[in-house]
Write a protein that holds these residues in place. Structure first.
Motif, PDB file in Angstrom:
ATOM      1  N   VAL A   1      47.941  -9.737  45.333  1.00  0.00           N
ATOM      2  CA  VAL A   1      49.209  -9.311  44.752  1.00  0.00           C
ATOM      3  C   VAL A   1      50.323  -9.503  45.770  1.00  0.00           C
ATOM      4  O   VAL A   1      50.126  -9.314  46.974  1.00  0.00           O
ATOM      5  N   ALA A   2      51.514  -9.876  45.286  1.00  0.00           N
ATOM      6  CA  ALA A   2      52.697  -9.987  46.141  1.00  0.00           C
ATOM      7  C   ALA A   2      53.925  -9.573  45.343  1.00  0.00           C
ATOM      8  O   ALA A   2      53.931  -9.633  44.116  1.00  0.00           O
ATOM      9  N   VAL A   3      54.945  -9.132  46.062  1.00  0.00           N
ATOM     10  CA  VAL A   3      56.252  -8.889  45.472  1.00  0.00           C
ATOM     11  C   VAL A   3      57.180  -9.964  46.015  1.00  0.00           C
ATOM     12  O   VAL A   3      57.260 -10.178  47.231  1.00  0.00           O
ATOM     13  N   CYS A   4      57.850 -10.684  45.113  1.00  0.00           N
ATOM     14  CA  CYS A   4      58.742 -11.776  45.496  1.00  0.00           C
ATOM     15  C   CYS A   4      60.144 -11.505  44.979  1.00  0.00           C
ATOM     16  O   CYS A   4      60.338 -10.747  44.019  1.00  0.00           O
ATOM     17  N   ASP A   5      61.144 -12.129  45.605  1.00  0.00           N
ATOM     18  CA  ASP A   5      62.478 -12.059  45.019  1.00  0.00           C
ATOM     19  C   ASP A   5      62.548 -13.028  43.845  1.00  0.00           C
ATOM     20  O   ASP A   5      61.574 -13.742  43.538  1.00  0.00           O
ATOM     21  N   VAL A   6      63.664 -13.058  43.183  1.00  0.00           N
ATOM     22  CA  VAL A   6      63.776 -13.840  41.956  1.00  0.00           C
ATOM     23  C   VAL A   6      63.670 -15.344  42.223  1.00  0.00           C
ATOM     24  O   VAL A   6      63.405 -16.130  41.311  1.00  0.00           O
ATOM     25  N   TYR A   7      63.823 -15.758  43.490  1.00  0.00           N
ATOM     26  CA  TYR A   7      63.698 -17.179  43.849  1.00  0.00           C
ATOM     27  C   TYR A   7      62.285 -17.549  44.291  1.00  0.00           C
ATOM     28  O   TYR A   7      62.018 -18.708  44.612  1.00  0.00           O
ATOM     29  N   GLY A   8      61.379 -16.554  44.342  1.00  0.00           N
ATOM     30  CA  GLY A   8      60.000 -16.838  44.702  1.00  0.00           C
ATOM     31  C   GLY A   8      59.652 -16.601  46.155  1.00  0.00           C
ATOM     32  O   GLY A   8      58.511 -16.854  46.561  1.00  0.00           O
ATOM     33  N   ALA A   9      60.603 -16.098  46.980  1.00  0.00           N
ATOM     34  CA  ALA A   9      60.303 -15.801  48.384  1.00  0.00           C
ATOM     35  C   ALA A   9      59.509 -14.498  48.464  1.00  0.00           C
ATOM     36  O   ALA A   9      59.870 -13.494  47.837  1.00  0.00           O
ATOM     37  N   VAL A  10      58.434 -14.509  49.229  1.00  0.00           N
ATOM     38  CA  VAL A  10      57.564 -13.337  49.341  1.00  0.00           C
ATOM     39  C   VAL A  10      58.261 -12.240  50.129  1.00  0.00           C
ATOM     40  O   VAL A  10      58.724 -12.455  51.250  1.00  0.00           O
ATOM     41  N   LEU A  11      58.343 -11.043  49.531  1.00  0.00           N
ATOM     42  CA  LEU A  11      58.898  -9.872  50.199  1.00  0.00           C
ATOM     43  C   LEU A  11      57.787  -8.985  50.765  1.00  0.00           C
ATOM     44  O   LEU A  11      57.951  -8.369  51.809  1.00  0.00           O
ATOM     45  N   LEU A  12      56.675  -8.941  50.058  1.00  0.00           N
ATOM     46  CA  LEU A  12      55.571  -8.055  50.423  1.00  0.00           C
ATOM     47  C   LEU A  12      54.294  -8.643  49.846  1.00  0.00           C
ATOM     48  O   LEU A  12      54.291  -9.109  48.700  1.00  0.00           O
ATOM     49  N   ALA A  13      53.227  -8.651  50.622  1.00  0.00           N
ATOM     50  CA  ALA A  13      51.951  -9.183  50.137  1.00  0.00           C
ATOM     51  C   ALA A  13      50.829  -8.259  50.581  1.00  0.00           C
ATOM     52  O   ALA A  13      50.892  -7.657  51.659  1.00  0.00           O
ATOM     53  N   ASN A  14      49.795  -8.159  49.755  1.00  0.00           N
ATOM     54  CA  ASN A  14      48.667  -7.329  50.158  1.00  0.00           C
ATOM     55  C   ASN A  14      47.639  -8.179  50.900  1.00  0.00           C
ATOM     56  O   ASN A  14      47.711  -9.415  50.902  1.00  0.00           O
ATOM     57  N   PRO A  15      46.662  -7.554  51.572  1.00  0.00           N
ATOM     58  CA  PRO A  15      45.683  -8.323  52.356  1.00  0.00           C
ATOM     59  C   PRO A  15      44.911  -9.343  51.526  1.00  0.00           C
ATOM     60  O   PRO A  15      44.563 -10.413  52.028  1.00  0.00           O
ATOM     61  N   ALA A  16      44.631  -9.029  50.257  1.00  0.00           N
ATOM     62  CA  ALA A  16      43.886  -9.971  49.421  1.00  0.00           C
ATOM     63  C   ALA A  16      44.682 -11.250  49.187  1.00  0.00           C
ATOM     64  O   ALA A  16      44.126 -12.357  49.193  1.00  0.00           O
ATOM     65  N   MET A  17      46.000 -11.121  48.989  1.00  0.00           N
ATOM     66  CA  MET A  17      46.845 -12.305  48.818  1.00  0.00           C
ATOM     67  C   MET A  17      46.909 -13.104  50.123  1.00  0.00           C
ATOM     68  O   MET A  17      46.810 -14.342  50.123  1.00  0.00           O
ATOM     69  N   ALA A  18      47.060 -12.406  51.235  1.00  0.00           N
ATOM     70  CA  ALA A  18      47.128 -13.082  52.531  1.00  0.00           C
ATOM     71  C   ALA A  18      45.827 -13.829  52.828  1.00  0.00           C
ATOM     72  O   ALA A  18      45.839 -14.926  53.391  1.00  0.00           O
ATOM     73  N   ALA A  19      44.693 -13.230  52.436  1.00  0.00           N
ATOM     74  CA  ALA A  19      43.397 -13.870  52.692  1.00  0.00           C
ATOM     75  C   ALA A  19      43.282 -15.201  51.969  1.00  0.00           C
ATOM     76  O   ALA A  19      42.651 -16.136  52.475  1.00  0.00           O
ATOM     77  N   GLU A  20      43.883 -15.325  50.786  1.00  0.00           N
ATOM     78  CA  GLU A  20      43.846 -16.588  50.063  1.00  0.00           C
ATOM     79  C   GLU A  20      44.588 -17.691  50.817  1.00  0.00           C
ATOM     80  O   GLU A  20      44.344 -18.877  50.596  1.00  0.00           O
ATOM     81  N   CYS A  21      45.516 -17.284  51.692  1.00  0.00           N
ATOM     82  CA  CYS A  21      46.305 -18.254  52.465  1.00  0.00           C
ATOM     83  C   CYS A  21      45.828 -18.357  53.907  1.00  0.00           C
ATOM     84  O   CYS A  21      46.422 -19.079  54.708  1.00  0.00           O
ATOM     85  N   GLY A  22      44.784 -17.613  54.256  1.00  0.00           N
ATOM     86  CA  GLY A  22      44.256 -17.671  55.615  1.00  0.00           C
ATOM     87  C   GLY A  22      45.190 -17.111  56.659  1.00  0.00           C
ATOM     88  O   GLY A  22      45.239 -17.602  57.782  1.00  0.00           O
ATOM     89  N   THR A  23      45.931 -16.052  56.312  1.00  0.00           N
ATOM     90  CA  THR A  23      46.882 -15.475  57.257  1.00  0.00           C
ATOM     91  C   THR A  23      46.955 -13.964  57.055  1.00  0.00           C
ATOM     92  O   THR A  23      46.071 -13.385  56.417  1.00  0.00           O
ATOM     93  N   THR A  24      47.975 -13.331  57.593  1.00  0.00           N
ATOM     94  CA  THR A  24      48.156 -11.886  57.465  1.00  0.00           C
ATOM     95  C   THR A  24      49.328 -11.606  56.528  1.00  0.00           C
ATOM     96  O   THR A  24      50.199 -12.458  56.347  1.00  0.00           O
ATOM     97  N   PRO A  25      49.379 -10.398  55.929  1.00  0.00           N
ATOM     98  CA  PRO A  25      50.488 -10.088  55.017  1.00  0.00           C
ATOM     99  C   PRO A  25      51.867 -10.276  55.638  1.00  0.00           C
ATOM    100  O   PRO A  25      52.780 -10.813  54.993  1.00  0.00           O
ATOM    101  N   GLY A  26      52.028  -9.864  56.895  1.00  0.00           N
ATOM    102  CA  GLY A  26      53.340  -9.974  57.534  1.00  0.00           C
ATOM    103  C   GLY A  26      53.810 -11.407  57.665  1.00  0.00           C
ATOM    104  O   GLY A  26      55.006 -11.687  57.555  1.00  0.00           O
ATOM    105  N   ARG A  27      52.886 -12.320  57.885  1.00  0.00           N
ATOM    106  CA  ARG A  27      53.266 -13.725  58.070  1.00  0.00           C
ATOM    107  C   ARG A  27      53.589 -14.433  56.757  1.00  0.00           C
ATOM    108  O   ARG A  27      54.099 -15.551  56.766  1.00  0.00           O
TER     109      ARG A  27
END
Length: 218
Positions: free
Chosen positions: A26-52
């Protein structure tokens, strides 16, 4: 809603704890699609951390399979329609396998007139391994970063040339390293030439032209 009220703060903290613990990406994005907040499960799909993931374009992380879907969503958001939107996507898992699935975006905001954020959920539907004969896809941004590195650019210079932040460049390099099992940047560049991603015999280094579908390996 008074966000400074103690009860509001308590419920916000509880919501964030639930957000982090849920197993669905799960992630929260602005209306243009930029990630504002992501959970660890979403970050794991990208091989990184939520903050990154903050500031990354969700449609670069998960590539839409039909451009018309994205165009319809953009138009609906411009008109402030509040429906659930779905986009078929594919992406490269940290293991190197190509995954495919569906992004679901729900506009959310405190008031009806406020510009909404997007609550984005990812459903993984399957994956397939690339055979050695298949071309390994990279995004145009990744190809540009690789070409700059091949020419001796520093991370900061690559960031300026591509319009990314230094963290953004490092994110793409980590993703490529995980995909190809490369131990350093020299190996990354060597792999890019071996895979035909960078053109041979040219200087400064540049991405190779796309291979027409008729010329791709069977």
């Amino acid at each position: 809603m008074d966000r400074s009220h103690p009860e509001t703060v308590v419920w916000r903290n509880r919501a964030l704890m639930l957000f982090d613990r849920v197993s669905v990406p799960v992630a929260v994005c602005d209306v243009y699609g930029a990630v504002l907040l992501a959970n660890p499960a979403m970050a794991a799909e990208c091989g990184t951390t939520p903050g990154r993931l903050r500031g990354e374009d969700v449609l670069e992380l998960f590539r839409p399979q039909e451009a018309t879907q994205v165009e319809r969503i953009a138009e609906a958001l411009r008109l402030r329609h509040r429906s659930r939107y779905q986009v078929s996507v594919c992406w490269r898992a940290p293991s190197g396998a190509e995954r495919f699935g569906e992004l679901t975006a729900d506009p959310v905001s405190d008031t009806a007139g406020e510009t909404p954020s997007l609550l984005v959920m990812l459903r993984v539907e399957g994956e397939r391994e690339h055979s050695p004969a298949e071309p390994v896809p990279v995004t145009p941004v990744e190809a540009r970063v690789l070409a700059l590195l091949a020419g001796g650019a520093t991370t900061a210079h690559a960031a300026r040339e591509t319009g990314l932040t230094v963290d953004g460049v490092n994110y793409h390099l980590r993703r490529l390293s995980a995909r190809w099992g490369a131990g350093n940047r020299t190996e990354l560049v060597a792999r890019a030439y071996a895979l035909g991603i960078l053109a041979t015999g040219v200087w400064p280094p540049a991405a190779a032209p796309p291979v027409p579908p008729s010329a791709a390996p069977a």
